[in-house]
Every structure is written in C-alpha cells, then in structure tokens.
Scaffold this motif. Structure first.
Motif, PDB file in Angstrom:
ATOM      1  N   LYS A 137       0.821  -1.224   0.105  1.00 36.52           N
ATOM      2  CA  LYS A 137      -0.084   0.014   0.165  1.00 36.52           C
ATOM      3  C   LYS A 137       0.954   1.156  -0.146  1.00 36.52           C
ATOM      4  N   ILE A 138       0.848   2.128  -0.929  1.00 36.01           N
ATOM      5  CA  ILE A 138       1.755   3.091  -1.175  1.00 36.01           C
ATOM      6  C   ILE A 138       1.216   4.229  -0.369  1.00 36.01           C
ATOM      7  N   LYS A 139       2.024   5.105   0.302  1.00 37.93           N
ATOM      8  CA  LYS A 139       1.615   6.243   1.243  1.00 37.93           C
ATOM      9  C   LYS A 139       0.709   7.231   0.637  1.00 37.93           C
ATOM     10  N   ASP A 140      -0.101   7.724   1.410  1.00 37.73           N
ATOM     11  CA  ASP A 140      -0.774   9.172   0.848  1.00 37.73           C
ATOM     12  C   ASP A 140       0.255  10.073   1.427  1.00 37.73           C
ATOM     13  N   ALA A 141       0.673  10.667   0.412  1.00 40.11           N
ATOM     14  CA  ALA A 141       1.568  12.061   0.917  1.00 40.11           C
ATOM     15  C   ALA A 141       1.063  12.949   1.520  1.00 40.11           C
ATOM     16  N   ARG A 142      -0.411  13.167   1.481  1.00 37.76           N
ATOM     17  CA  ARG A 142      -1.250  14.250   2.098  1.00 37.76           C
ATOM     18  C   ARG A 142      -1.243  13.886   3.645  1.00 37.76           C
ATOM     19  N   LYS A 143      -1.099  12.501   3.893  1.00 40.21           N
ATOM     20  CA  LYS A 143      -1.391  12.205   5.255  1.00 40.21           C
ATOM     21  C   LYS A 143      -0.008  11.854   6.161  1.00 40.21           C
ATOM     22  N   GLU A 144       1.052  11.493   5.545  1.00 38.94           N
ATOM     23  CA  GLU A 144       2.191  11.348   6.451  1.00 38.94           C
ATOM     24  C   GLU A 144       3.557  11.879   5.695  1.00 38.94           C
ATOM     25  N   PRO A 145       4.342  12.384   6.367  1.00 36.88           N
ATOM     26  CA  PRO A 145       5.598  12.878   5.428  1.00 36.88           C
ATOM     27  C   PRO A 145       6.235  11.626   4.937  1.00 36.88           C
ATOM     28  N   VAL A 146       6.668  12.079   3.715  1.00 38.79           N
ATOM     29  CA  VAL A 146       7.748  11.006   2.824  1.00 38.79           C
ATOM     30  C   VAL A 146       8.769  11.789   2.231  1.00 38.79           C
TER      31      VAL A 146
ATOM     32  N   GLY B  64      -5.703  13.441  -4.972  1.00 41.85           N
ATOM     33  CA  GLY B  64      -5.849  14.976  -4.865  1.00 41.85           C
ATOM     34  C   GLY B  64      -4.903  15.395  -6.135  1.00 41.85           C
ATOM     35  N   GLU B  65      -4.443  14.512  -6.791  1.00 39.58           N
ATOM     36  CA  GLU B  65      -3.567  14.983  -8.113  1.00 39.58           C
ATOM     37  C   GLU B  65      -4.427  15.210  -9.353  1.00 39.58           C
ATOM     38  N   ARG B  66      -4.219  16.295  -9.864  1.00 42.73           N
ATOM     39  CA  ARG B  66      -4.861  16.666 -10.975  1.00 42.73           C
ATOM     40  C   ARG B  66      -3.805  16.628 -12.279  1.00 42.73           C
ATOM     41  N   ASN B  67      -4.189  16.633 -13.484  1.00 43.00           N
ATOM     42  CA  ASN B  67      -3.286  16.831 -14.588  1.00 43.00           C
ATOM     43  C   ASN B  67      -2.467  18.234 -14.261  1.00 43.00           C
ATOM     44  N   SER B  68      -0.995  17.956 -14.460  1.00 41.15           N
ATOM     45  CA  SER B  68      -0.084  19.149 -14.207  1.00 41.15           C
ATOM     46  C   SER B  68      -0.428  20.507 -15.135  1.00 41.15           C
ATOM     47  N   GLY B  69      -1.075  20.465 -16.001  1.00 40.01           N
ATOM     48  CA  GLY B  69      -1.590  21.421 -16.817  1.00 40.01           C
ATOM     49  C   GLY B  69      -0.577  21.785 -18.128  1.00 40.01           C
ATOM     50  N   ASN B  70       0.647  21.060 -18.123  1.00 42.56           N
ATOM     51  CA  ASN B  70       1.716  21.485 -19.012  1.00 42.56           C
ATOM     52  C   ASN B  70       1.231  21.585 -20.478  1.00 42.56           C
ATOM     53  N   ASP B  71       0.320  20.505 -20.967  1.00 44.06           N
ATOM     54  CA  ASP B  71      -0.080  20.670 -22.134  1.00 44.06           C
ATOM     55  C   ASP B  71      -1.231  21.519 -22.528  1.00 44.06           C
ATOM     56  N   ILE B  72      -1.884  21.829 -21.311  1.00 43.63           N
ATOM     57  CA  ILE B  72      -3.128  22.584 -21.442  1.00 43.63           C
ATOM     58  C   ILE B  72      -2.668  24.000 -21.586  1.00 43.63           C
TER      59      ILE B  72
ATOM     60  N   ILE C 275      -0.745  22.811  -6.548  1.00 44.88           N
ATOM     61  CA  ILE C 275      -0.044  23.478  -5.550  1.00 44.88           C
ATOM     62  C   ILE C 275      -0.449  23.554  -4.147  1.00 44.88           C
ATOM     63  N   GLU C 276      -1.719  23.548  -3.862  1.00 44.90           N
ATOM     64  CA  GLU C 276      -2.512  23.587  -2.768  1.00 44.90           C
ATOM     65  C   GLU C 276      -2.318  22.323  -2.093  1.00 44.90           C
ATOM     66  N   GLN C 277      -2.584  21.316  -2.991  1.00 41.26           N
ATOM     67  CA  GLN C 277      -2.366  19.834  -2.385  1.00 41.26           C
ATOM     68  C   GLN C 277      -0.793  19.565  -1.886  1.00 41.26           C
ATOM     69  N   LEU C 278       0.222  20.069  -2.676  1.00 43.75           N
ATOM     70  CA  LEU C 278       1.464  19.825  -2.269  1.00 43.75           C
ATOM     71  C   LEU C 278       1.717  20.695  -1.195  1.00 43.75           C
ATOM     72  N   ARG C 279       1.142  22.010  -0.931  1.00 44.08           N
ATOM     73  CA  ARG C 279       1.698  22.837   0.150  1.00 44.08           C
ATOM     74  C   ARG C 279       1.230  22.045   1.615  1.00 44.08           C
ATOM     75  N   ASP C 280       0.288  20.958   1.629  1.00 42.37           N
ATOM     76  CA  ASP C 280       0.100  20.507   2.686  1.00 42.37           C
ATOM     77  C   ASP C 280       0.904  19.052   2.958  1.00 42.37           C
ATOM     78  N   CYS C 281       1.618  18.889   2.035  1.00 42.53           N
ATOM     79  CA  CYS C 281       2.340  17.574   2.061  1.00 42.53           C
ATOM     80  C   CYS C 281       3.757  17.890   2.639  1.00 42.53           C
TER      81      CYS C 281
END
Ligand code: FAD
Ligand code: SF4
Ligand code: SF4
Lengths: 256, 666, 319
Positions: free
Chosen positions: B405-414, B454-462, B479-485
């Motif tokens: 089970k891969i960690k949920d980076a939003r819940k614990e530090p990685v 929590g992940e969305r497309n990075s938006g690069n191609d968009i 960025i908001e998701q990553l801010r909490d990780c």
C-alpha cells in the motif's frame, strides 16, 4: 423574456457500471459525474435564445453534490443567473430521480417566474418519468419534448418536434411553456478556462425548498446487470483475421 | 578623387541612406505600437550569446556546409568593410585614406584574401541553392537570394577591378594585392593602361559605389536585413527557463493579453519576424512539417511578417487591424504544432516560434473556436481534471496492482513525492509500467508517497494548447495539495509533468526540487540501494522526450542507465537537442490525428530501423510508450523492434534479494 | 386487469408499436382498450378497422388533434383514462410517449415507469422489467396499480391477433383549452434518393468516426459491400452525414439483410431503428458495449484498422 434552464448531473456511462449491494443503486464510488448531455443541449439553446432575443437566462439545479460547480459552469457558458436548490436528502441514499425532484424544481420555478423552462428531453436515470412533462403538468403549462429548434416571437413560441422516420412538426405554444430539448441549434460551445477561473469564488445563490421529494417507484425497484449470455458471437484476432472471418460469414449467407 | 566626384557622391550617398532609412522605418514602425517585453536584464549573458552565435557561428555550424559558407561570407564582409570605408571616405572627404594604417599594404592583402573566401562562399551557396536544393529552402524567396548573390559578387569584383585599374595606369602590380594584380595583367593585356586605365578606374569606382548603395537600398526589403537585425534579435532573446511560457501580460487597466491583432504582440515578437533569414532550418526539423501538417515554422514567421507589412491599418487607423488567426495564419496551422521546441533550438537568430503559436492559440480558445475532439478533452479536464474524463477517484486505481500500500503523501511525510501524471495513472499500457516503477521504488527502500485523488493533470499541455485559465486552475489545485504535504523531492516519470512542476509552477511561487525517474533510479543504483546485474545486453536506441531533453536538459541519466543495464546504445542520427518529437506534445495527443503523411512517431521508428540491428526502442515517457507502440504496429515492424520503457529495462536486470521478497514499505 | 393503449399512427396506418403493446398487455391477461386521436370520424373508423385483437377501441376525432398535438392529446388521454379507469396505461417510448406518460402520471396521480421491456403478473400487481442508464442496466420494479408505462419498441415481436376489430366508440373531451397549435408538418427531404428503409445492406458508423476526415474509409467499405452508408444520431448532428442517413428512433427504421456497424455503442434509441435486421455485425472497441447484446456477431477490433482491412478483403475477394 425570462428563460429557466434546468440542469442535472449524470453518471458518466463510458465505464463499466457496478451495482451496490442489494442492487438499489449503481456503485458511485469510482464513477464520475457530468452535466447530462441533453441538459447540455438545453443550456446551449437557452444561451442561443438569449443572444438572439436578449432574454434573461437562469440556470437551476437541485444537486446534493457538485451543484455549485455545475452552475458556475453555466455562468461561464453565458447564463445570467443561477439558483441551487439545497437538497436535504441523506447522503447514503441514491440521488433522487427526476420524478422525485419535480416538486422542488416546481417550487424554484415559481420563485424565479420564467416565461419558458427548457431542460433536456431525458436523463439516463429518469426511469420514473421524464422531467419536462412532469414540470408542465405540475405548473399546468403546455409542453413539448424531442424539440430540436426553438424560435421566439413575442410571447409566442415555435418549436420543432421530432418524430420517428425523420418526420417533424412546427408547433406553436403560448407562453409560459416547458420544453424537453433534444438538440440545440448549434453544438455546446467551449468556455475557456479563464472564465471558469474568474468565477471560481462566485457565490452561488441557494434556496431551501419547502416541498418534499415526490414519491417514485425507486423503493420497489432493483437494478441488475444485464444477462450478457446469448449476445453476439465475438470474433477475436487482429484486423486482418477478423476481416477474413467477416468476409466468410457474408459469403456463407450469400451477401457478397 | 576630386572634381565633381565629391558633391555627386554626397548627393547619391545621402539619397541612398534616406531611402534605405525610410524603408527601415516602415518596417520597424509597427514595433513602436506593440506591447512591451522586458529584455534588458543580464546584459553580460546576452552579450555572450551574441558573440557565441554570431562571432563563433555556434548554431550556424550545426549545419556544417551552410555554417562554413556563411562564415566565409560573413568574415569576408567584415574585412571588406575597410574597402567600403576607403571608397566612401576618399570620395566624401577628399584626402581621406587608410594608407597611414596600412590601407595599401596588409589591409589590402587581407581584402584580397577575403575576397577569395567570399567568392568561394558564394559559389558554395549558389551550388547549394541551385543544385542541391535542400528541402528546407522550399517556400523561401529564391529571387531575393539570387539578387543578393549578384550584388555581393558585384561589390567584390568592382572593388578588385578598381584597384586593378589603378595599378594598370602605370602597369605596376602590388605584392599586397595579388588578386587585383592578376586583374591588372588582364587589363594591361586588353591594352587598358594610362589614360584609358584612369577612365576604367572611375568606371569601376562608380560601379563599386553603385553596388554598395544598391545593396543598402535593397536590403530593408530583403531577408538579408538580418545583417542588421540578427545581433539585436539574439541579444534580446528570452533568458527565462526554456520550459516556462510567457504568461499573458496583464496590467491593471488592460485586459489580459489576447493576441488578435499585431499590436497585441510584443515588439520582440515583431522583431523576430523581421529577423528571419528564411534559412528553413526550423522547417527541416519540424515534426509537424515532416508529417505533412499545414505548418512550417519558417512559413509561419514569414507569413506573420508579410501580414504585418501589408497591414496598413496597423498604425494609421486604430479601428482597423488585420485579424491574425484566420486572416494571416490558419487555425489548422496553429493546432498542428507539438511545441517540441526543435525549431527554436535550431534557429540561428533565436526566433521564438512556440510562444507566438501559443499566444495565437490562446485567442482561439478565448473565442471558443477549437476543434471538436480537443473541445471534449478540455471539457474532461474542466470536469474531472484529466484528459481521460475519469473521475479523480479512479486516479489511484492502478495501485491495486502494487504488492504494497503506497503512502498517501497528504497524510504522512515522505521523502519522495511521486507525481504520477495522467497517462501513467489511466492508460492501461502505461499503468503496467507505473506499477513496475512502484515495485522498484519499494525494492530500493524509497520512502515514497502519492497524492491519490488529490492529483490533477499538471497542466503543462493545457497551457500549450492555449487554455491559460484552465492551466491556472489545475496548477493552483496541485500547488494547494502539495502545500499540505511534507516531502523532500518530487519524482515523476512524465516529462510533461516534470516541466510544469519544475519550470512553470515557480511562477506561482511554488518551488520544488523535481527529478525525473531516470535520475532517481540512477542515483539509487549508484548508491547501491538498487542492485542490478547487467543483462546479456541488447543493442538499443534511445529517444529523448522533448520535455525531458530539449526543455530540461535531461540527456545523460537515461543513457547512463541503459549502459549500466549492460545494453549497447546506438544513437539515432537525431539525438539529444536534435531529437525528433513523437508528435504527442502541445496537446496534439488530444486532437484529431487525420493522417496527412507519415506520422512523426512512424518517421522516428523508421529512423531507428535504419540503424540496423537495434532490438529495443527505449523510451522514458509514458506518452512515448503509447505513441511508439502504436507507431511500430502502424509500420508493421513488431518483429524487428520493440518499445521498452527504462523501468522495464531496470526491472529485467534488478537483483531481488530473497529476504525482501515480501517487502514492507511501512 | 384493464390496459389502455395509446395508438399512434401516421399516414393512415397504425404504428407497429400499438400491436407490440397489445401482445404485451395480452400476455398479462389484460382486457385491451385502444385510444385513437385523429382529425375526423372517418379517419377514426378507418384506423379502428386495423385494430384487430383489441377488446375495445375509443377515438377522439377533433381537428385540434388532426396531427399529434402534445397538449390536446394529453387532455384526450386523461379523459379516456377517467372514463375507462384502466389499471395500466401504455404508451410507446416515442416522442408522444415521452410527452404523454409522465404528464398523465402527474395529472392522474399515478406512478409511472419508463423504458419497459416486459411485464409479468405477480401477487397484487405487476412486475416490470425496464432498461436504465442507456440500456446498460435492467431494472425490475414491483409496479403497483393503477400505473402508467412507456414501453420500449420491440418489447414483443409485433404480429396481429386474429379476430374482428371492435367498433369504435367516440369520445368528446373538451379540447378548447389547449394552448398548443400545430403549424406545419415536415416530412424528411428524400430528394437525394437515399432510402435506407428499402436497403438490403447497410453500413452504419457511430460517433467514434470522429469527423469527416475518416469518412472516405467508411465510404470505401460501403462501396465494397454495395451497402448504403448510415450513421447514428451524433454522426448526423455533427453534420458528417445528411439527416436522411440517420438510423434510429428519430431517424429511419431499417430491416436490411445485413446491418454492419462500427463505433456505435448501441443505445436503445439506435437499436430501435435496426434491431429487426436479419444479420447484425458490430465493431466496437469496448467489449462491454451494449450493442453486443443485440448483434449476432461482434468484434472488439479497432474500427480504423478493421474497416480498411475488410474493404481490402472484399475488394480482392470480389474481383
Ligand atoms: C429522443 C431521442 C432520440 C434519439 N434518436 C436516435 C436515433 O434515431 N439514432 C441514433 O443513433 N441515436 C438516437 N439517439 C441518441 C442515442 O441515445 C445515443 O446517444 C446515440 O445513438 C449514440 O451514438 P453512438 O453509438 O454513435 O455514440 P457513442 O454512444 O458515443 O458510441 C461510440 C462507440 O464507439 C466505440 N468506439 C470508440 N472508438 C472506437 C474504435 N476505434 N473502434 C471501434 N469502436 C470504437 C465506443 O466504445 C462506443 O461504444 C436518440 C436519443 C434520444 C434521447
Ligand atoms: S515547436 Fe516543433 S512542431 Fe512546433 S513549429 Fe517548432 S518544430 Fe514544429
Ligand atoms: S525562423 Fe529561424 S530557423 Fe526558421 S527560417 Fe527563420 S531564421 Fe531560419
């Protein structure tokens, strides 16, 4: 001229559907939701009418989840006003059917007081009655479904109703009226992300409906995955070999 | 000199300068009403670029033959400038002469030597243009090139002949002017000496003057104005990271920049169009052009230029302006670009094609004129945050196939936050590789987690498709998701996500250390955390993904990995900066792909097959897996070559310690 | 048990759906009443004589309903329901059915069930089978009576019952309140000479075609098969093919010897137009696509690979 367009969220049907235990609902865990494609047409048609006749358009939805986003999209598409009917249904129960939602929508329509209500002819889950004729019956307004063209001339509405065999009729109705739209005069437009972004924090007005959900037969219904046995005989293989097999079948039957 | 020469020369010279100046003014006038671009920072770096690309011909020499011939003509011109100074100086200011500093001795010798070089260069150029006829010249102005060859030749020959005639007066050759001396013998042989030679000298002098002034008058209308514009164009080149597109300009009063007319471009965009040399290098590397799409980066720039120059209303009436999209450039042209950046990388004068294409795409998106398939994909992005239109909840479904089970980076530090990306998450073929990467990470004991739904497309191609608002929505969500990780570094297998996270998100104030999996795995192997036993070794080739290589300089790690696994790398002719795009970038993968010729991906497979004896086509991008698997099927080469992702190569060679067979990642 | 069947007709001919519903109603042992709405008494009589097997037929003959008028017909239907008090009202799943059934259900305070494919008797009422989610799922519902239903075309194979047609009783509801007027009848433009209805071979493409760019592929296969090219509704909506080539509920109903289809999912509205074809071969890359439940042969092969391959095969095999 004031037009109300009713929007509903529908499960995306491109994926395989699974059922909840007991078969009372589809398993919504992995399923995505989208604006009902027919309501999408209705939305486009409303905005087209607005552009042609300067009508005001209010989009109405009664969704427990995702309604705000849905209505913001409608704003981005060009409606003037939105109204979300807050939905007091408990979370676990399946979303109410079109029939169940009708009284709430009727209440909202009475509040908004439009001259014309447009919604999609059907949604894939309205097993207990399509929305447009029910709204019309409750409001005692004239109604037409399977409409593919809408024209306004003062307070007279002319719609094109589609029938089997490519037949159609131009039907004139006094306003106020309800339309179950099948196809808009032009395909739904794309709204640039910038419009959505600008609306991100727009407050969506809500109303608390006093009406209760209507009775439908959902309690008496169980869903089943269809029996796939007895379906088509599947031809496997790459394009070449499949083509060869089809050719063979056609020859056997003397079709080529 | 003297007599009537001086006043006449003054008159014609001033007249020529006035005409030329007026012509230049007409060209550059539109730049004054264009939008600002701030290109005056880091002056030293800017100057170094000019020296490298003009003085040293760095980019020009990538095309060896053309580079050399250009160097010959270019350097010859520098030296010949002394002759021009001499000619005009002596004519305009009687008594002026370079004699004192060696105008008759070593300068003359240099002029003679470089005249030869110019002539050699011209012959090479003419040979290339009229005999070899490389495809990249298709659509360039042939007539213009010919006129220039003739004028340059005339300038050189008249200069040589003027000196020859001067020497013929007394029939005295000069050892400093070997070439002119030859000419002198010719003149003497024709019995042109004495007074007749004086007349001849005059004729050649005026012919020389006429050729130079003709050149001066001609040049503003010629692609050869790049003699003047190349240096500033290179000087004002963008110094922002390659992977960062300029956002739409927005000032307090004005609406965000949407380019519908020329005045909506920046002055640098317009200067670009005036600097194009029509050399066609961009066209020759463009995957869209190669695939028969209606796009040539060269024609794009030329058409923009011609549109600008015919757009009379640009300045004189603010109400009238020629629409660019649909008027000058067709929408299909703009949609054809994969934003691979090959054109920009190769352009000798650093023209910025991609930002212009994206700016014009933005205006199409804003007006809602987009092709149907792209519209439905973008609608998917709007409603579900990915191109597949799958609900976010399904994003981590692939993890079901992981042995842990891969960690949920939003819940614990990685330590490593794995940004998985759309294709790696949703595409069935790519998913298998995603699982392999996950297993390898576990094997190396990497403390890794993902963002789940929590992940969305990075938006690069968009962003490259031109939907700036949608890009911002997706980027700010991530960025908001990553801010909490809590994490140290971000890893991704997807070069497109890599580019967005690394080069685009900093503009939103979000700076991360982002690594590609090729780099991370190389580290892990070097540190001994992942033990590999080089396999028997196959002969393989490697495809550089645009957004890893050209955009972010990730050339070496994949190659090192391939070699560490014991394989022999045989490079395709187009490799590293010169890599050839698979055709999926810039949102192309979301658009209708009606075959118009050989698809870029198929072209690439043929290139690999041309190497002979290569069994694997190694890739390091989930989209490439999809693109090239299909391409190999399309060209029917399944029995000759197979696509392999780096992750597969590593998995094949990795040593699985028996005691870690049931690895616990916790 | 009494069933009231709303009988649709066009050009003086009763629609097949009326007989399909008749057979379904008979299978639960119902006494079957038919309701005809038409412009004059003569037309009502003429239609009535076609209704063999019905136990009773009533008609509303009024110029207001000379052509189908959603509001006036609803008033007429409601009047018939009030006088005849049927246990179950049946309309076809058609434009009229969509207009009428749900409206009648609300106005007469009856429950309603749509997309019905089968009815069975059970203790105390009926058990109904219907299709939901675009035909992807079936639903079983205990239908309390009295109720209103729309019945899917093809729920039973139409065939007439023997016996005489019952006499037509005239109803005279007050239709003067209708605010809806039919202004013009539009018949499909048949000038292009395409007649899918009579075609022996049809090749139908669906939304997956993606655009007119790929149309030549499809045309080549149609030519190789000597088949008429047809499309599902999205294909017509997008303008890739003319309306005259649409198969389905709002297009043409076809019964060819061969119906080959590619990139069509098999929505009920499409099936309705083609399911009586003698041989159905479906190409759809989604193995779960509903079309495979109706097709005789199917393949999950990508259509853009298979179509050219099949064209080539046919051309080389035919020559
Ligand atoms: C009142 C009403 C009337 C209607 N009338 C009609 C009608 O007359 N006719 C009609 O057709 N529809 C009609 N519809 C619409 C109908 O509900 C469906 O929306 C429509 O039939 C779907 O068309 P489709 O199968 O072409 O598209 P989709 O449902 O989008 O199906 C496309 C299919 O193509 C498959 N596919 C995708 N790529 C490939 C590939 N490369 N190779 C092979 N397969 C591929 C997909 O798996 C999918 O199953 C009507 C709807 C309403 C509400
Ligand atoms: S970015 Fe690539 S595809 Fe676009 S114009 Fe340049 S070379 Fe061609
Ligand atoms: S844009 Fe650059 S590379 Fe392309 S033709 Fe012009 S100068 Fe050459």
């Amino acid at each position: 001229m004031h037009i109300a367009v009713i929007l509903r969220l529908n499960p995306v049907l491109t994926d395989e559907l699974e059922l909840t235990e007991g078969g009372k609902d589809i398993d919504r865990e992995w399923i995505g939701f989208e604006l009902n494609p027919m309501d999408d047409q209705a939305l486009e048609q409303s905005v087209l009418l607005k552009e042609a006749h300067g009508a005001k358009v209010t989009a109405i939805a009664a969704e427990a989840e995702g309604g705000e986003r849905l209505l913001r999209t409608a704003l981005a598409r060009g409606v003037d006003d939105v109204l979300l009917i807050s939905n007091k249904k408990d979370d676990d129960a399946p979303p109410p059917s079109s029939r169940a939602r009708t009284p709430l929508l009727v209440e909202a329509i009475k509040q908004v007081k439009p001259d014309l209500v447009i919604t999609g002819i059907l949604s894939t889950d309205d097993l207990y009655g399509e929305l447009a004729p029910q709204l019309a019956a409750c409001l005692n307004w004239p109604q037409a479904s399977a409409v593919s063209d809408v024209r306004l001339d003062g307070m007279v509405l002319t719609v094109r109703q589609e029938y089997a065999g490519g037949m159609a009729a131009l039907i004139e109705m006094d306003l106020p009226a309800v339309i179950g739209l099948q196809t808009a005069a032009s395909p739904p437009r794309y709204v640039a992300g910038s419009k959505l972004r600008d609306l991100l924090n727009t407050k969506v007005p809500e109303m608390e409906a006093s009406a209760e959900f209507a009775e439908d037969l959902s309690e008496a219904t169980t869903l089943n995955l269809p029996d796939t046995s007895g379906g088509a005989e599947m031809i496997e293989g790459d394009a070449k070999s499949v083509a060869a097999r089809i050719h063979e079948i056609l020859m056997e039957r003397g079709l080529v | 000199m003297g007599g009537t020469t001086t006043p006449v020369l003054w008159v014609v010279t001033l007249l020529a300068f006035a005409i030329s100046g007026w012509r230049f003014w007409l060209l550059f006038r539109p730049l004054l009403s264009a939008r600002p671009a701030h290109r005056t920072d880091r002056l030293g770096e800017r100057l170094r670029g000019v020296i490298g690309d003009i003085g040293l011909h760095r980019r020009l020499l990538r095309f060896t033959y053309s580079g050399v011939l250009h160097a010959l003509i270019f350097s010859g011109f520098l030296v010949l400038f002394t002759a021009i100074i001499e000619a005009f100086g002596s004519g305009l200011f009687p008594g002026f002469s370079l004699h004192v500093i060696g105008g008759d001795t070593w300068i003359a010798l240099l002029q003679n030597i470089f005249s030869i070089l110019i002539i050699v260069g011209l012959v090479m150029a003419a040979y290339q243009r009229f005999v070899v006829k490389p495809l990249r010249f298709q659509g360039s102005n042939q007539y213009d090139a010919t006129v220039i060859y003739v004028l340059v030749l005339a300038i050189v020959l008249t200069m040589l002949l003027e000196a020859a005639a001067r020497m013929a007066i007394l029939a005295e050759p000069s050892p400093w002017r070997p070439l002119s001396s030859l000419g002198m013998y010719l003149l003497v042989g024709l019995n042109i000496t004495g007074d007749r030679a004086i007349v001849a000298e005059h004729v050649f002098y005026w012919a020389h003057i006429a050729a130079i002034l003709g050149f001066l008058i001609y040049i503003p209308g010629s692609k050869h104005r790049h003699m003047f514009t190349a240096a500033p164009n290179i000087f004002f080149r963008p110094l922002t990271p390659k992977g960062q597109l300029p956002p739409p300009q927005q000032t307090e009063e004005s609406a965000p920049e949407i380019v519908t007319e020329y005045r909506d471009f920046t002055w640098k965009d317009l200067l670009d169009t005036l600097s194009c040399t029509e050399c066609g290098r961009c066209q020759s590397v463009c995957p869209a052009y190669a695939g028969g799409k209606p796009l040539s980066p060269k024609k794009l720039i030329m058409n923009l230029r011609d549109g600008m120059l015919t757009d009379q209303g640009l300045l004189d009436s603010p109400d009238h302006a020629m629409p660019i999209v649909g008027g000058v450039i067709a929408p299909e042209t703009l949609w054809s670009c994969t934003t691979c950046r090959a054109c920009m990388e190769v352009c000798p004068v650093h023209i910025e094609h991609v930002p212009k294409i994206v700016k014009l795409r933005r205006s199409m998106i804003e007006q809602g004129t987009i092709e149907p398939l792209l519209q439905s994909t973008l609608t998917n992005f709007q409603s579900q945050g990915n191109s597949f239109g799958k609900p976010p909840k399904q994003r981590a479904r692939w993890t079901k196939d992981l042995s842990y089970k891969i960690k949920d980076a939003r819940k614990e530090p990685v330590d490593i936050l794995w940004f998985v990306g759309d294709f790696a998450s949703f595409d069935e073929r790519a998913q298998k590789l995603t699982v392999q990467v996950g297993e390898l990470l576990a094997l190396a004991g990497v403390d890794v987690g993902i963002l789940y739904d929590g992940e969305r497309n990075s938006g690069n191609d968009i962003r490259r498709v031109g939907d700036e608002g949608l890009f911002e929505l997706l980027a700010t969500h991530n960025i908001e998701q990553l801010r909490d990780c809590q994490f140290n570094r971000i890893m991704t297998t997807d070069p497109h996500s890599l580019n967005a996270l690394k080069s685009e998100y900093p503009a939103f104030g979000a700076k991360y250390e982002v690594v590609h999996y090729s780099q991370l795995f190389l580290e892990l192997i070097k540190e001994g955390k992942l033990k590999v036993e080089p396999s028997a070794g196959a002969t393989v080739t490697y495809h550089d993904p645009c957004y890893l290589g050209r955009y972010n300089g990730g050339f070496d790690a994949p190659r090192e990995l391939i070699e560490t696994m014991g394989h022999t790398l045989k490079e395709m002719p187009r490799n590293r900066e010169n890599s050839f795009c698979c055709g999926a970038g810039g949102g192309r993968i979301f658009m209708e792909d009606n075959p118009t010729g050989e698809r870029p991906s198929e072209n690439r497979i043929h290139e690999a097959l041309g190497l002979g004896g290569v069994s694997y086509f190694v890739v390091s991008c989930p989209k490439d897996v999809v693109m090239y698997t299909a391409a190999i099927q399309a060209v029917g080469a399944e029995d000759k070559i197979a696509v392999r992702d780096l992750a597969e190569l590593i998995s094949e060679s990795v040593v699985v310690p028996t005691e870690v067979a049931t690895h616990d990642n916790a | 048990m009494r069933a009231l069947i709303f009988v649709e007709h066009s050009n003086g001919v009763v629609s097949e759906n009326a007989f399909e519903m008749l057979l379904l109603a008979k299978s639960i042992g119902a006494e079957c009443h038919g309701l005809i709405c038409t412009g004059d008494a003569g037309a009502a009589q003429a239609l009535g004589t076609q209704l063999t097997g019905f136990d009773a037929v009533s008609a509303v003959a009024d110029p207001t309903v000379g052509h189908y008028n959603p509001e006036a017909v609803l008033i007429a239907l409601k009047a018939a329901v009030e006088t005849q008090a049927p246990d179950v009202v049946m309309t076809s799943y058609s434009t009229a059915g969509v207009d009428l059934a749900a409206g009648l259900a609300v106005r007469s305070e009856r429950p309603m069930l749509g997309y019905v494919t089968d009815l069975e008797l059970n203790s105390g009422g009926l058990s109904a089978t219907s299709q939901v989610y675009g035909g992807k799922l079936t639903a079983k519902t205990d239908l309390p009576l009295p109720a209103v239903t729309t019945v899917m075309p093809g729920a039973r194979k139409a065939g007439s019952l023997s016996g005489a047609a019952p006499a037509v009783t005239m109803l005279k509801p007050d239709l003067s309140g209708a605010r809806t007027r039919v202004r013009e009848i539009i018949t499909p433009d048949n000038s292009s000479g395409v007649n899918l209805g009579n075609a022996d071979m049809i090749f139908c493409v669906g939304r997956a075609l993606g655009g007119t760019e790929k149309l030549p592929l499809a045309e080549a296969l149609a030519a190789a098969l000597k088949a008429e090219l047809a499309g599902s509704r999205p294909v017509i909506d997008a303008g890739w093919l003319p309306k005259i080539r649409q198969v389905g509920k709002s297009g043409t109903k076809v019964k060819p010897k061969l119906y080959l289809m590619a990139g069509v999912s098999g929505a009920p509205e499409h099936l309705e137009g083609m399911e009586s074809s003698e041989l159905i071969i479906a190409i759809n890359s989604d193995e779960q696509a509903p079309i495979f439940r109706k097709a005789h042969y199917g393949t999950a092969c990508d259509m853009f690979q298979l179509i050219p391959a099949l064209t080539e095969r046919l051309n080389s095999g035919n020559s």
